[in-house]
Write a protein that holds these residues in place. Structure first.
Motif, PDB file in Angstrom:
ATOM      1  N   VAL A  98       0.888  -1.160   0.000  1.00 25.17           N
ATOM      2  CA  VAL A  98       0.000   0.000   0.000  1.00 25.17           C
ATOM      3  C   VAL A  98       0.925   1.209   0.000  1.00 25.17           C
ATOM      4  CG1 VAL A  98      -1.635   1.388   1.317  1.00 25.17           C
ATOM      5  CG2 VAL A  98      -1.943  -1.094   1.173  1.00 25.17           C
ATOM      6  N   GLY A  99       0.944   1.941  -1.099  1.00 26.22           N
ATOM      7  CA  GLY A  99       1.795   3.127  -1.199  1.00 26.22           C
ATOM      8  C   GLY A  99       1.089   4.337  -0.620  1.00 26.22           C
ATOM      9  N   ILE A 100       1.789   5.106   0.220  1.00 23.67           N
ATOM     10  CA  ILE A 100       1.191   6.277   0.867  1.00 23.67           C
ATOM     11  C   ILE A 100       1.986   7.513   0.464  1.00 23.67           C
ATOM     12  CG2 ILE A 100       0.362   7.251   3.034  1.00 23.67           C
ATOM     13  CD1 ILE A 100       0.706   4.451   4.267  1.00 23.67           C
ATOM     14  N   LEU A 101       1.307   8.439  -0.197  1.00 20.16           N
ATOM     15  CA  LEU A 101       1.947   9.616  -0.782  1.00 20.16           C
ATOM     16  C   LEU A 101       1.269  10.877  -0.267  1.00 20.16           C
ATOM     17  CD1 LEU A 101       3.815  10.953  -2.942  1.00 20.16           C
ATOM     18  CD2 LEU A 101       2.052  10.429  -4.639  1.00 20.16           C
ATOM     19  N   GLY A 102       1.865  11.497   0.735  1.00 19.24           N
ATOM     20  CA  GLY A 102       1.251  12.705   1.277  1.00 19.24           C
ATOM     21  C   GLY A 102       1.946  13.177   2.534  1.00 19.24           C
ATOM     22  N   ASP A 136      -1.148   3.318   7.060  1.00 19.31           N
ATOM     23  CA  ASP A 136       0.058   2.502   7.241  1.00 19.31           C
ATOM     24  C   ASP A 136      -0.240   1.297   8.133  1.00 19.31           C
ATOM     25  OD1 ASP A 136       2.661   1.799   8.810  1.00 19.31           O
ATOM     26  OD2 ASP A 136       3.398   2.993   7.121  1.00 19.31           O
ATOM     27  N   ILE A 137      -0.836   1.552   9.301  1.00 18.70           N
ATOM     28  CA  ILE A 137      -1.086   0.464  10.240  1.00 18.70           C
ATOM     29  C   ILE A 137      -2.216  -0.430   9.745  1.00 18.70           C
ATOM     30  CG2 ILE A 137      -1.780  -0.082  12.608  1.00 18.70           C
ATOM     31  CD1 ILE A 137      -0.394   2.567  13.425  1.00 18.70           C
ATOM     32  N   GLY A 138      -3.240   0.167   9.132  1.00 13.99           N
ATOM     33  CA  GLY A 138      -4.321  -0.639   8.563  1.00 13.99           C
ATOM     34  C   GLY A 138      -3.797  -1.614   7.527  1.00 13.99           C
ATOM     35  N   CYS A 139      -2.871  -1.157   6.710  1.00 17.34           N
ATOM     36  CA  CYS A 139      -2.232  -2.021   5.712  1.00 17.34           C
ATOM     37  C   CYS A 139      -1.536  -3.195   6.389  1.00 17.34           C
ATOM     38  CB  CYS A 139      -1.239  -1.215   4.888  1.00 17.34           C
ATOM     39  SG  CYS A 139      -0.008  -2.197   4.006  1.00 17.34           S
ATOM     40  N   ILE A 140      -0.787  -2.917   7.456  1.00 13.74           N
ATOM     41  CA  ILE A 140      -0.048  -3.967   8.154  1.00 13.74           C
ATOM     42  C   ILE A 140      -1.005  -4.989   8.766  1.00 13.74           C
ATOM     43  CG2 ILE A 140       1.462  -4.419  10.138  1.00 13.74           C
ATOM     44  CD1 ILE A 140       2.840  -1.715   9.538  1.00 13.74           C
ATOM     45  N   LEU A 141      -2.065  -4.510   9.415  1.00  9.54           N
ATOM     46  CA  LEU A 141      -3.034  -5.423  10.035  1.00  9.54           C
ATOM     47  C   LEU A 141      -3.713  -6.303   8.989  1.00  9.54           C
ATOM     48  CD1 LEU A 141      -4.795  -3.210  12.758  1.00  9.54           C
ATOM     49  CD2 LEU A 141      -2.662  -4.505  12.900  1.00  9.54           C
ATOM     50  N   ALA A 142      -3.859  -5.786   7.775  1.00  8.95           N
ATOM     51  CA  ALA A 142      -4.498  -6.543   6.694  1.00  8.95           C
ATOM     52  C   ALA A 142      -3.516  -7.458   5.966  1.00  8.95           C
ATOM     53  CB  ALA A 142      -5.146  -5.586   5.707  1.00  8.95           C
ATOM     54  N   GLY A 143      -2.272  -7.510   6.430  1.00  5.18           N
ATOM     55  CA  GLY A 143      -1.293  -8.417   5.847  1.00  5.18           C
ATOM     56  C   GLY A 143      -0.500  -7.844   4.692  1.00  5.18           C
ATOM     57  N   GLY A 144      -0.595  -6.532   4.466  1.00  4.71           N
ATOM     58  CA  GLY A 144       0.143  -5.904   3.373  1.00  4.71           C
ATOM     59  C   GLY A 144       1.474  -5.350   3.827  1.00  4.71           C
ATOM     60  N   LEU A 145       2.177  -4.713   2.896  1.00  2.00           N
ATOM     61  CA  LEU A 145       3.467  -4.069   3.174  1.00  2.00           C
ATOM     62  C   LEU A 145       3.286  -2.563   3.005  1.00  2.00           C
ATOM     63  CD1 LEU A 145       5.897  -6.440   1.209  1.00  2.00           C
ATOM     64  CD2 LEU A 145       5.063  -6.657   3.565  1.00  2.00           C
ATOM     65  N   ALA A 146       3.400  -1.826   4.100  1.00  3.13           N
ATOM     66  CA  ALA A 146       3.248  -0.371   4.045  1.00  3.13           C
ATOM     67  C   ALA A 146       4.479   0.249   3.401  1.00  3.13           C
ATOM     68  CB  ALA A 146       3.037   0.180   5.447  1.00  3.13           C
ATOM     69  N   ALA A 147       4.275   1.166   2.469  1.00  2.00           N
ATOM     70  CA  ALA A 147       5.389   1.793   1.752  1.00  2.00           C
ATOM     71  C   ALA A 147       5.127   3.279   1.571  1.00  2.00           C
ATOM     72  CB  ALA A 147       5.584   1.128   0.384  1.00  2.00           C
ATOM     73  N   ALA A 160       2.148  -2.523  -5.378  1.00  2.00           N
ATOM     74  CA  ALA A 160       1.068  -1.908  -4.606  1.00  2.00           C
ATOM     75  C   ALA A 160      -0.299  -2.237  -5.205  1.00  2.00           C
ATOM     76  CB  ALA A 160       1.270  -0.400  -4.552  1.00  2.00           C
ATOM     77  N   ASN A 161      -1.206  -2.699  -4.343  1.00  2.00           N
ATOM     78  CA  ASN A 161      -2.600  -2.911  -4.748  1.00  2.00           C
ATOM     79  C   ASN A 161      -3.431  -1.651  -4.574  1.00  2.00           C
ATOM     80  OD1 ASN A 161      -2.676  -6.266  -3.390  1.00  2.00           O
ATOM     81  ND2 ASN A 161      -2.297  -5.626  -5.489  1.00  2.00           N
ATOM     82  N   ILE A 162      -3.066  -0.851  -3.563  1.00  2.00           N
ATOM     83  CA  ILE A 162      -3.804   0.383  -3.283  1.00  2.00           C
ATOM     84  C   ILE A 162      -2.800   1.503  -3.058  1.00  2.00           C
ATOM     85  CG2 ILE A 162      -5.362   1.574  -1.677  1.00  2.00           C
ATOM     86  CD1 ILE A 162      -5.618  -2.077  -1.588  1.00  2.00           C
ATOM     87  N   LEU A 163      -3.135   2.687  -3.547  1.00  2.00           N
ATOM     88  CA  LEU A 163      -2.332   3.878  -3.298  1.00  2.00           C
ATOM     89  C   LEU A 163      -3.185   4.878  -2.530  1.00  2.00           C
ATOM     90  CD1 LEU A 163      -0.587   4.194  -6.765  1.00  2.00           C
ATOM     91  CD2 LEU A 163       0.513   3.604  -4.609  1.00  2.00           C
ATOM     92  N   VAL A 164      -2.618   5.445  -1.485  1.00  2.00           N
ATOM     93  CA  VAL A 164      -3.289   6.445  -0.668  1.00  2.00           C
ATOM     94  C   VAL A 164      -2.559   7.765  -0.882  1.00  2.00           C
ATOM     95  CG1 VAL A 164      -3.947   7.109   1.675  1.00  2.00           C
ATOM     96  CG2 VAL A 164      -3.937   4.695   1.024  1.00  2.00           C
ATOM     97  N   VAL A 165      -3.268   8.772  -1.404  1.00  5.75           N
ATOM     98  CA  VAL A 165      -2.634  10.049  -1.732  1.00  5.75           C
ATOM     99  C   VAL A 165      -3.300  11.164  -0.939  1.00  5.75           C
ATOM    100  CG1 VAL A 165      -2.040   9.259  -4.061  1.00  5.75           C
ATOM    101  CG2 VAL A 165      -4.168  10.521  -3.692  1.00  5.75           C
ATOM    102  N   GLU A 166      -2.560  12.235  -0.746  1.00  8.21           N
ATOM    103  CA  GLU A 166      -3.072  13.332   0.080  1.00  8.21           C
ATOM    104  C   GLU A 166      -4.118  14.173  -0.629  1.00  8.21           C
ATOM    105  OE1 GLU A 166      -1.395  17.272   2.494  1.00  8.21           O
ATOM    106  OE2 GLU A 166      -0.032  16.050   1.298  1.00  8.21           O
TER     107      GLU A 166
END
Length: 788
Positions: A225-229, A239-250, A270-276
């Motif tokens: 899960v890529g986080i851009l913001g 970030d933590i939601g991704c980890i709890l769901a078994g993903g890799l926070a980036a 990345a399956n999901i991208l989170v942007v600001e």
């Protein structure tokens, strides 16, 4: 904290598939942390059978590791005995009866009290090491490293002391904090000018909600899960939601170009991208066609300007997973293992493409707990400001993980913090500890000096007297003498206390600097104001800190002492004791994702992490960084020259200089490129206007110029003469003629992050600068060649 500049893949390795199971027949799982909150809980196991001996221990890579209860796992370096043996040498009763043995849920009795003044309850509800019926804890592994996203590693466990503490996942650490401090404030952010807060329990619930939404959107195990913001509660929760769901926070740097964003998102699959906001969304939309794994994009601030099936607002995203059963998320959480990857930290890419540093749950939870203990942080009382890039390991470990381990409170700064608003936030929040990269401290010093120049002669004399007292006192404290000079109390009342209040540091117990070298001049300036700044040192590859300075243990220009439970080795030391600094400990990373050769370069056959930094250790255990292997300049004559000390020395001699870069690799002599201090615009780009400190320097030398271009175009004689005199003083201290600078040039524009010359933590990107200013460099040496 210095990023390792090289990276990549790792040699062949074998990791057992599956997980290691321990019988849990006699284990009782904890109840909900709060029944009203419907948080993670598991039915008690059948207790009809007698416990087997296998329940007492975990076989990890051929070594038996005790599963400590909360009492036995709180340890000190000097007093903890090995497992199953008391400090007196007498056998002790085995305290772990199953894989559900409880991780520590309360601080040591010597720790400070909680926010209400009451100590943590004696027997708070436990945190299971594994809450599911399977009783698995660590995935079996026989290698210390891996390059695969779905492979575990062998932890660098020790037989006693802090390195022997029971591993835990991010979820276990989070649940532990919620269990003990659920109603304490966790996060503060501003909405329409007003601070809004989340308690630790609310924060946890929102992370669970985000995790369910990620599952709903199809986040696959070990995908990114890529986080851009900019820093925000949403950043933390994603970030933590991704980890709890078994993903890799980036995390992805907000300054990245669309192409650089595409590289990180593609590399972590990345399956999901989170942007600001729309600005960051536009970058992703430009390269979305090159991201085959991306299923959805979530924008966490502002309304969407276009409606498409794969775009979601934050509010829409948080509702998506409402129909995902709690049991489904619990099953995913139960499958998390402390020795598997949960986070990717991407290096700044100063020597090629960024490298994905794989950090395990244990890397983060163990490092956070150890660093907090070494810094003597207080439970449920620490207040921090989050403003440095969370995609960088220093900010993430401090703001997210150390704060979580101590149940601290984080306030989020405004996005323009580094453009000027940070001072306002500091005064409003009044943090108890503060981390700044060197440029932040330099900017603060410049601002205060520019104000001081305008003060009356009397005020300047009082300030100078007080600063001399402050420097004397802090050097005395540093040396362990603690001699309070005459006039210190008066100096505190007249100057120090006012400065602290003006900066927002009136209750700040610890000020830290890291991520890049800092000058002695800057450190002494703050020491003189009775604001000692402690140096930290580490890398993305060491989960952040490897050494730390503390109030009771610091030495100017040293980056402190090795983290408790870790080891430092100096490889191939020279006659003066300078060698490559190598790390050992549970903070050492798993490996670089899909980069075997780079992993081999970083980790030797014995598992030591090679930093690429040159340093020495004094008789008291303080580590000093003296150079960097990759930055060493090797002249045509074969002399090895570390550039940073020479650059810093020149900047100290002429404080109109903003950046200095030494040149001379494979050349016959050394030269240097300089930039002048200037005003930055709203985007953080350098302007042509000289900064207040540069203007003061000009005035001192009788120069009326107000623009960088005026000084460069006219080669302003007084300024050029002053800088040349600075070079002569630096050259006078050179250890050889080869280390003397013969030529220099002032560039028309200062270095910046947006310009590409500086990394996100303001560290000089030398290869980029060499390439960008190739013509200028060639001209320096061509002119000299013509004269010969």
């Amino acid at each position: 904290m210095t990023d390792q500049e090289d990276s990549v893949k790792s040699n062949g390795h074998t990791v057992m598939d599956g997980t290691e199971s321990i019988d849990t027949q006699n284990a009782q799982a904890p109840s909900d942390i709060n029944s009203k909150d419907n948080t993670h809980s598991t039915p008690a196991e059948d207790s009809s059978k007698e416990p087997d001996k296998a329940e007492d221990t975990l076989m990890q890579n051929g070594a038996v590791v005790g599963l400590h209860t909360q009492e036995t796992s709180v340890c000190s370096e000097s007093s903890e005995a090995p497992d199953n043996q008391e400090a007196h040498g007498e056998p002790k009763a085995n305290t772990a009866t199953s894989s559900n043995a409880e991780a520590p849920t309360k601080p040591p009795q010597s720790e400070p009290e909680g926010p209400s003044g009451a100590l943590v309850p004696e027997d708070p509800k436990g945190v299971p090491l594994a809450a599911s019926g399977s009783g698995t804890i660590l995935t079996p592994a026989d290698q210390l490293w891996s390059i695969s996203r779905d492979k575990a590693v062998r932890l660098r466990m020790e037989g006693s002391g802090r390195g022997s503490e029971t591993p835990m996942t991010i979820h276990q650490m989070f649940l532990q904090t919620v269990d003990g401090f659920g109603d304490s404030p966790a996060l503060f952010s501003k909405k329409e000018g007003q601070w809004e807060s989340l308690t630790w329990r609310q924060y946890y619930q929102q992370c669970r909600a985000a995790a369910k939404s990620f599952l709903k959107l199809g986040l696959e195990r070990y995908h990114g899960v890529g986080i851009l913001g900019f820093n925000s509660p949403e950043w933390f929760i994603a970030d933590i939601g991704c980890i709890l769901a078994g993903g890799l926070a980036a995390g992805i740097y907000t300054t990245n170009s669309p192409e650089a964003c595409q590289y990180v998102a593609a590399h972590c699959e990345a399956n999901i991208l989170v942007v600001e906001n729309q600005k960051q969304l536009d970058k992703i939309l430009q390269v979305k066609d090159q991201l085959p794994h991306v299923k959805a994009i979530v924008q966490y601030k502002g309304e969407l300007q276009q409606k498409t099936p794969f775009l979601y607002t934050w509010a829409e995203f948080m509702k998506l997973g409402e129909d995902v059963p709690e049991e489904q998320l619990n099953a995913k959480i139960d499958s998390l293992r402390a020795n598997e990857c949960c986070t990717l930290i991407y290096t700044s890419g100063t020597t090629g493409n960024p490298k994905g540093v794989m950090l395990s749950h244990d890397n983060l939870t163990w490092t956070a707990s150890t660093a907090a203990s070494m810094a003597q942080l207080n439970y449920a009382t620490e207040v921090l400001i989050s403003y440095l890039p969370l995609s960088h390991v220093a900010a993430q470990v401090m703001d997210m993980w150390i704060c979580m381990s101590m149940a601290g409170t984080v306030y989020f700064a405004d996005p323009d913090a580094l453009k000027g608003s940070l001072v306002t936030t500091l005064k409003e929040v009044r943090p108890t500890s503060f981390l700044g990269v060197p440029r932040v401290w330099e900017k603060m010093a410049e601002k205060m000096k520019s104000v001081g120049v305008k003060a009356s002669p009397m005020r300047r004399r009082v300030a100078d007297w007080a600063k001399s007292i402050g420097l004397q006192y802090n050097y005395s404290a540093m040396n362990g003498e603690n001699a309070v000079p005459w006039g210190f109390t008066l100096a505190s009342a007249l100057v120090f206390n006012k400065v602290r209040s003006a900066l927002g540091f009136d209750r700040c117990n610890l000020c830290f600097t890291g991520a890049a070298p800092i000058t002695k001049e800057t450190l002494e300036y703050f020491m003189s104001l009775n604001v000692p700044v402690m140096e930290l040192y580490g890398m993305s590859e060491s989960s952040g800190p490897h050494t730390a300075s503390t109030k009771d243990n610091y030495h100017i220009m040293s980056c402190g002492k090795t983290l408790h439970g870790c080891k430092t080795k100096l490889d191939k030391p020279d006659k003066d004791g300078n060698g490559e600094i190598c790390f050992w400990g549970r903070h050492v990373f798993m490996g670089y994702l899909d980069m075997a050769d780079k992993t081999e370069e970083a980790l030797d056959q014995d598992g030591w992490l090679h930093s690429g930094d040159i340093g020495r250790e004094d008789e008291n255990g303080f580590i000093f960084i003296t150079g960097r292997i990759k930055e060493l300049i090797i002249t045509a004559g074969g002399e090895n020259i570390p550039p940073v000390p020479i650059e810093d020395a020149l900047k100290a001699e002429a404080n109109i200089i903003s950046n200095a870069m030494l040149i001379g690799d494979k050349r016959k002599f050394l030269s240097m490129m300089l930039t002048l201090k200037c005003v930055l615009d709203e985007e953080g780009d350098p302007t042509d206007d000289l900064s207040p400190e540069a203007l003061a320097f000009c005035q001192q030398h009788g120069v009326t110029a107000t623009k960088v271009s005026e000084i460069v175009a006219n080669k302003e004689p007084a300024i050029y003469t002053a800088i040349q005199e600075g070079f002569e003083r630096v050259n006078a201290g050179a250890t050889s003629n080869a280390q003397k600078i013969q030529k220099w040039v002032i560039l028309e524009r200062d270095f910046s992050v947006n310009g590409g010359e500086l990394g996100p933590t303001m560290k000089l990107k030398r290869p980029f600068v060499m390439n960008k200013y190739e013509e200028t460099i060639n001209n320096i040496y061509a002119v000299t060649a013509e004269k010969q």
